[in-house]
Design a protein around this motif. Structure first.
Motif, PDB file in Angstrom:
ATOM      1  N   PHE B  14       0.886  -1.164   0.000  1.00 57.11           N
ATOM      2  CA  PHE B  14       0.000   0.000   0.000  1.00 57.11           C
ATOM      3  C   PHE B  14       0.917   1.205   0.000  1.00 57.11           C
ATOM      4  CE2 PHE B  14      -2.243  -3.346   2.300  1.00 57.11           C
ATOM      5  CZ  PHE B  14      -3.430  -3.418   1.588  1.00 57.11           C
ATOM      6  N   THR B  17       4.201   1.083   1.972  1.00 54.93           N
ATOM      7  CA  THR B  17       4.126   0.008   2.967  1.00 54.93           C
ATOM      8  C   THR B  17       4.037  -1.351   2.290  1.00 54.93           C
ATOM      9  OG1 THR B  17       2.853   1.492   4.371  1.00 54.93           O
ATOM     10  CG2 THR B  17       2.871  -0.831   4.989  1.00 54.93           C
ATOM     11  N   ALA B  19       2.996  -4.611   2.793  1.00 54.63           N
ATOM     12  CA  ALA B  19       2.211  -5.396   3.749  1.00 54.63           C
ATOM     13  C   ALA B  19       2.515  -6.885   3.635  1.00 54.63           C
ATOM     14  CB  ALA B  19       0.724  -5.135   3.542  1.00 54.63           C
ATOM     15  N   PRO B  38       1.672 -10.446  15.031  1.00 54.71           N
ATOM     16  CA  PRO B  38       1.512  -9.131  15.633  1.00 54.71           C
ATOM     17  C   PRO B  38       0.668  -8.190  14.787  1.00 54.71           C
ATOM     18  CG  PRO B  38       3.831  -9.580  15.115  1.00 54.71           C
ATOM     19  CD  PRO B  38       3.070 -10.783  14.739  1.00 54.71           C
ATOM     20  N   SER B  39       0.177  -7.150  15.406  1.00 50.21           N
ATOM     21  CA  SER B  39      -0.618  -6.143  14.724  1.00 50.21           C
ATOM     22  C   SER B  39       0.199  -5.503  13.607  1.00 50.21           C
ATOM     23  CB  SER B  39      -1.057  -5.083  15.739  1.00 50.21           C
ATOM     24  OG  SER B  39      -1.912  -4.168  15.124  1.00 50.21           O
ATOM     25  N   GLY B  40      -0.416  -5.376  12.459  1.00 47.87           N
ATOM     26  CA  GLY B  40       0.271  -4.741  11.339  1.00 47.87           C
ATOM     27  C   GLY B  40       1.181  -5.677  10.569  1.00 47.87           C
ATOM     28  N   SER B  41       1.195  -6.955  10.912  1.00 51.52           N
ATOM     29  CA  SER B  41       2.112  -7.889  10.252  1.00 51.52           C
ATOM     30  C   SER B  41       1.600  -8.319   8.875  1.00 51.52           C
ATOM     31  CB  SER B  41       2.339  -9.125  11.135  1.00 51.52           C
ATOM     32  OG  SER B  41       1.119  -9.784  11.386  1.00 51.52           O
ATOM     33  N   GLY B  42       0.312  -8.047   8.589  1.00 57.17           N
ATOM     34  CA  GLY B  42      -0.209  -8.376   7.257  1.00 57.17           C
ATOM     35  C   GLY B  42      -1.274  -9.462   7.239  1.00 57.17           C
ATOM     36  N   LYS B  43      -1.812  -9.809   8.400  1.00 55.41           N
ATOM     37  CA  LYS B  43      -2.798 -10.896   8.478  1.00 55.41           C
ATOM     38  C   LYS B  43      -4.051 -10.595   7.659  1.00 55.41           C
ATOM     39  CE  LYS B  43      -3.193 -10.473  12.951  1.00 55.41           C
ATOM     40  NZ  LYS B  43      -2.258  -9.357  13.189  1.00 55.41           N
ATOM     41  N   SER B  44      -4.621  -9.411   7.874  1.00 56.00           N
ATOM     42  CA  SER B  44      -5.858  -9.074   7.157  1.00 56.00           C
ATOM     43  C   SER B  44      -5.596  -8.943   5.667  1.00 56.00           C
ATOM     44  CB  SER B  44      -6.452  -7.770   7.699  1.00 56.00           C
ATOM     45  OG  SER B  44      -6.840  -7.941   9.044  1.00 56.00           O
ATOM     46  N   THR B  45      -4.461  -8.360   5.318  1.00 55.40           N
ATOM     47  CA  THR B  45      -4.113  -8.230   3.904  1.00 55.40           C
ATOM     48  C   THR B  45      -4.013  -9.612   3.254  1.00 55.40           C
ATOM     49  OG1 THR B  45      -2.867  -6.235   4.466  1.00 55.40           O
ATOM     50  CG2 THR B  45      -2.437  -7.209   2.307  1.00 55.40           C
ATOM     51  N   GLU B 166     -10.766 -11.697  13.037  1.00 56.31           N
ATOM     52  CA  GLU B 166     -11.041 -11.348  14.433  1.00 56.31           C
ATOM     53  C   GLU B 166     -12.534 -11.503  14.755  1.00 56.31           C
ATOM     54  OE1 GLU B 166      -8.631 -10.902  16.413  1.00 56.31           O
ATOM     55  OE2 GLU B 166      -6.954 -10.018  15.302  1.00 56.31           O
TER      56      GLU B 166
HETATM   57  N1  ATP Z   1      -5.920  -0.044   2.720  1.00 56.91           N
HETATM   58  C1  ATP Z   1      -4.721   0.217   3.209  1.00 56.91           C
HETATM   59  N2  ATP Z   1      -4.084   1.361   2.899  1.00 56.91           N
HETATM   60  C2  ATP Z   1      -2.849   1.618   3.372  1.00 56.91           C
HETATM   61  N3  ATP Z   1      -2.152   0.794   4.167  1.00 56.91           N
HETATM   62  C3  ATP Z   1      -2.736  -0.362   4.519  1.00 56.91           C
HETATM   63  C4  ATP Z   1      -4.040  -0.706   4.069  1.00 56.91           C
HETATM   64  N4  ATP Z   1      -4.347  -1.907   4.580  1.00 56.91           N
HETATM   65  C5  ATP Z   1      -3.294  -2.293   5.318  1.00 56.91           C
HETATM   66  N5  ATP Z   1      -2.310  -1.367   5.280  1.00 56.91           N
HETATM   67  C6  ATP Z   1      -1.000  -1.468   5.961  1.00 56.91           C
HETATM   68  O1  ATP Z   1      -0.445  -2.744   5.696  1.00 56.91           O
HETATM   69  C7  ATP Z   1       0.154  -3.307   6.852  1.00 56.91           C
HETATM   70  C8  ATP Z   1      -0.520  -4.620   7.206  1.00 56.91           C
HETATM   71  O2  ATP Z   1      -1.852  -4.360   7.568  1.00 56.91           O
HETATM   72  P1  ATP Z   1      -2.891  -5.493   7.980  1.00 56.91           P
HETATM   73  O3  ATP Z   1      -4.206  -4.855   8.137  1.00 56.91           O
HETATM   74  O4  ATP Z   1      -2.800  -6.615   6.994  1.00 56.91           O
HETATM   75  O5  ATP Z   1      -2.287  -5.964   9.374  1.00 56.91           O
HETATM   76  P2  ATP Z   1      -2.896  -6.978  10.456  1.00 56.91           P
HETATM   77  O6  ATP Z   1      -1.859  -8.030  10.683  1.00 56.91           O
HETATM   78  O7  ATP Z   1      -4.247  -7.435  10.025  1.00 56.91           O
HETATM   79  O8  ATP Z   1      -2.993  -6.049  11.746  1.00 56.91           O
HETATM   80  P3  ATP Z   1      -4.097  -6.032  12.936  1.00 56.91           P
HETATM   81  O9  ATP Z   1      -3.771  -7.203  13.828  1.00 56.91           O
HETATM   82  O10 ATP Z   1      -3.800  -4.742  13.620  1.00 56.91           O
HETATM   83  O11 ATP Z   1      -5.443  -6.107  12.319  1.00 56.91           O
HETATM   84  C9  ATP Z   1       0.028  -2.241   7.937  1.00 56.91           C
HETATM   85  O12 ATP Z   1       1.214  -1.531   7.979  1.00 56.91           O
HETATM   86  C10 ATP Z   1      -1.114  -1.384   7.459  1.00 56.91           C
HETATM   87  O13 ATP Z   1      -0.961  -0.058   7.897  1.00 56.91           O
END
Ligand code: ATP
Ligand code: MG
Lengths: 174, 225
Positions: B14, B17, B19, B38-45, B166
Motif C-alpha cells: 500500500f 508500505t 504489507a 503481531p498487529s500490522g504484520s499483514g494478516k488481514s491483507t 477477528e
Molecule cells: N488499505 C490500506 N491502505 C494503506 N495501508 C494499509 C491498508 N491496509 C493495510 N495497510 C498497511 O499494511 C500493513 C498490514 O496491515 P494489515 O491490516 O494486513 O495488518 P494486520 O496483521 O491485520 O494487523 P491487525 O492485527 O492490527 O489487524 C500495515 O502496515 C497497514 O498499515
C-alpha cells in the motif's frame, strides 16, 4: 535442572569460577532470589560429574573453592538441546522461559526460533484443552478454562517478548 | 487431503508500505486454519488476498486449483458470492434490514425466491441460540447476538470456505466462546474450510493448525514436541 543449564549457559562464554558465576547469575536472573553459594558449588559438581563441565585450573589462595570451570563439548551439545526445546506448557514457567531467551541472545543463538517452538507447544496444549472443554461437563470445562487462561497469559508474554527481542538483545549484550 | 487455497510468493504493498512480502501458504480442504501474528504484520491483507477482495501485486493465489489473482472485479465478486462466506469483527449487518432478512440476503443475492430464502434463514436462529430475535434490527442486538446473526449470514449458502477476521474481537470471553463453538460445529458438520485471523490464542486453539505472519511473511512452521 533449569538452574544447572542456566549456569552452564553462563559458563559457555568463558571459563569461570563458582563465585563469578553466582554473580553473573544473580545479575541476570536472580534479582529477587540470589543463588546460594552452596547450590552453585553443588550444581557445578553435578555438571562435572555428568561430563558437561571440567575443572581447568585450581588456584591457591583465600577460600576453599578456587576452581576454574569450563564447559565441555558434551556440555555445549546438551545446552544447545535444552535451549532449543520447548518447555512442557504448565504454570510458572517465567524463570526458565526468560533464561532461555536471554542465554540464546547472549550466545548469538536464534531466540525467535525458540519462542516459535514454545508458542507451538503452548498452542498444542491449548488445543487439547479446548477439545476437552467442548465436550466435558461444566465443572471439568471450567477447570480447563482456568488452564487455558493461564496458558494464554504465557502466550501473550511470548508474543510481547518476540516483539521486543531486538531491544532485549541490545540490553543483554551491552 | 487436497489444497483448497494456495498462495505462492504473494506480494502486496500500500504505497510505500510492504504489507505482504512473499507469502507462501496452502490451506487444505476442510481444515480450520488460524492466522496469527503481531498487529500490522499483514494478516488481514493476506486474508483479503486469499479471498479475492484484494489483488496481489505479484505472486499467485489459487482457489480449488484455479488462479484467482488475475480475475476481473466482476468475476471476483461472483466468486466471493458463490464460494466464500465472511465473518468480520463488526459492522457487516445491514442496519435497515431485520436480523432474518440479513441472514437471507446472500440467498436472495444468489437468486433464491424471497419466501424460501427467509424460511432457510429462519432455521438458523434456533440452531445458534438466538430464536426470537429474527425481527430485530442489528441496532437492537447485543454484540454477541449480532455476531451470531453474522455467522448465520456467512454460512447460510454453505460456502466451501469461510473467512473470518477477528470474529470474536469485540466480544467478552463467554460470547466469543459461543461464537467459536458454533462456528466450529457448523464447519465440521459441513466440511467447510475455515481461515480465521486472530491474535487471541484462545480463538486459535479451535483451529487444526496455525501459521504466524511476521513482517509480511509466514514464519517457518515448527514441529511441536
Ligand atoms: N488499505 C490500506 N491502505 C494503506 N495501508 C494499509 C491498508 N491496509 C493495510 N495497510 C498497511 O499494511 C500493513 C498490514 O496491515 P494489515 O491490516 O494486513 O495488518 P494486520 O496483521 O491485520 O494487523 P491487525 O492485527 O492490527 O489487524 C500495515 O502496515 C497497514 O498499515
Ligand atoms: Mg487485521
Amino acid at each position: 535442572m533449569s538452574t544447572a543449564f542456566t549456569l552452564l549457559g553462563l559458563l559457555e562464554g568463558a571459563p569461570s569460577h563458582g563465585y563469578e558465576l553466582k554473580r553473573a547469575f544473580d545479575r541476570r536472573f536472580g534479582s529477587d532470589k540470589p543463588l546460594p553459594f552452596g547450590q552453585v558449588y553443588a550444581t557445578l559438581g553435578r555438571l562435572q560429574r555428568d561430563g558437561r563441565a571440567v575443572v581447568v585450573g585450581t588456584e591457591v589462595g583465600e577460600g576453599p573453592e578456587r576452581k576454574r570451570y569450563a564447559i565441555t563439548e558434551q556440555g555445549v551439545t546438551d545446552l544447545e538441546h535444552w535451549l532449543a526445546e520447548a518447555e512442557v506448557p504448565e504454570p510458572h514457567l517465567q524463570t526458565v522461559l526468560f533464561s532461555k531467551v536471554v542465554l540464546s541472545l547472549l550466545s548469538g543463538r536464534d531466540a525467535h526460533r525458540f519462542l516459535d517452538t514454545q508458542r507451538a507447544a503452548h498452542l498444542a496444549r491449548m488445543r487439547e484443552l479446548t477439545e476437552v472443554r467442548r465436550t466435558a461437563p461444566l465443572g471439568q470445562a471450567l477447570l480447563a478454562d482456568y488452564a487455558l487462561f493461564h496458558l494464554e497469559a504465557d502466550l501473550r508474554w511470548l508474543d510481547l517478548t518476540a516483539a521486543r527481542l531486538d531491544d532485549l538483545a541490545r540490553e543483554v549484550t551491552r | 487431503m487436497s489444497a483448497v487455497l494456495e498462495a505462492l510468493d504473494v506480494h502486496r504493498s500500500f504505497g510505500a508500505t510492504e504489507a505482504l512480502r512473499g507469502v507462501d501458504l496452502t490451506v487444505e480442504e476442510g481444515e480450520i486454519l488460524a492466522i496469527m501474528g503481531p498487529s500490522g504484520s499483514g494478516k488481514s491483507t493476506l486474508l483479503h488476498c486469499l479471498a479475492g477482495i484484494l489483488q496481489p501485486d505479484r505472486g499467485e493465489v489459487r482457489f480449488a486449483g484455479r488462479r484467482i489473482d488475475g480475475l476481473g472485479e466482476h468475476e471476483r465478486t461472483e466468486l466471493r458470492r458463490a464460494s466464500f462466506g465472511f465473518l468480520f469483527q463488526f459492522g457487516q449487518l445491514v442496519p435497515e434490514l431485520s436480523a432474518v432478512e440479513n441472514v437471507a440476503l446472500p440467498l436472495l443475492l444468489g437468486g433464491r425466491r424471497r419466501r424460501g430464502a427467509l424460511a432457510a434463514a429462519d432455521g438458523w436462529f434456533e440452531r445458534l441460540g438466538i430464536d426470537g430475535l429474527q425481527g430485530r434490527r442489528p441496532g437492537e442486538l447485543s454484540g454477541g447476538e449480532a455476531q451470531r446473526v453474522a455467522l448465520a449470514r456467512a454460512m447460510v449458502t454453505s460456502p466451501p470456505v469461510l473467512f473470518a477476521d477477528e470474529p470474536t474481537g469485540s466480544l467478552d470471553s463467554l460470547s466469543g466462546e459461543r461464537v467459536m463453538n458454533l462456528l466450529v460445529d457448523e464447519a465440521r458438520a459441513k466440511g467447510t474450510t475455515v481461515v480465521v485471523v486472530t491474535h487471541e490464542p484462545r480463538v486459535a486453539a479451535y483451529s487444526d493448525r496455525e501459521v504466524v505472519v511476521r513482517d509480511g511473511r509466514c514464519a517457518l512452521p515448527v514441529g511441536a514436541p
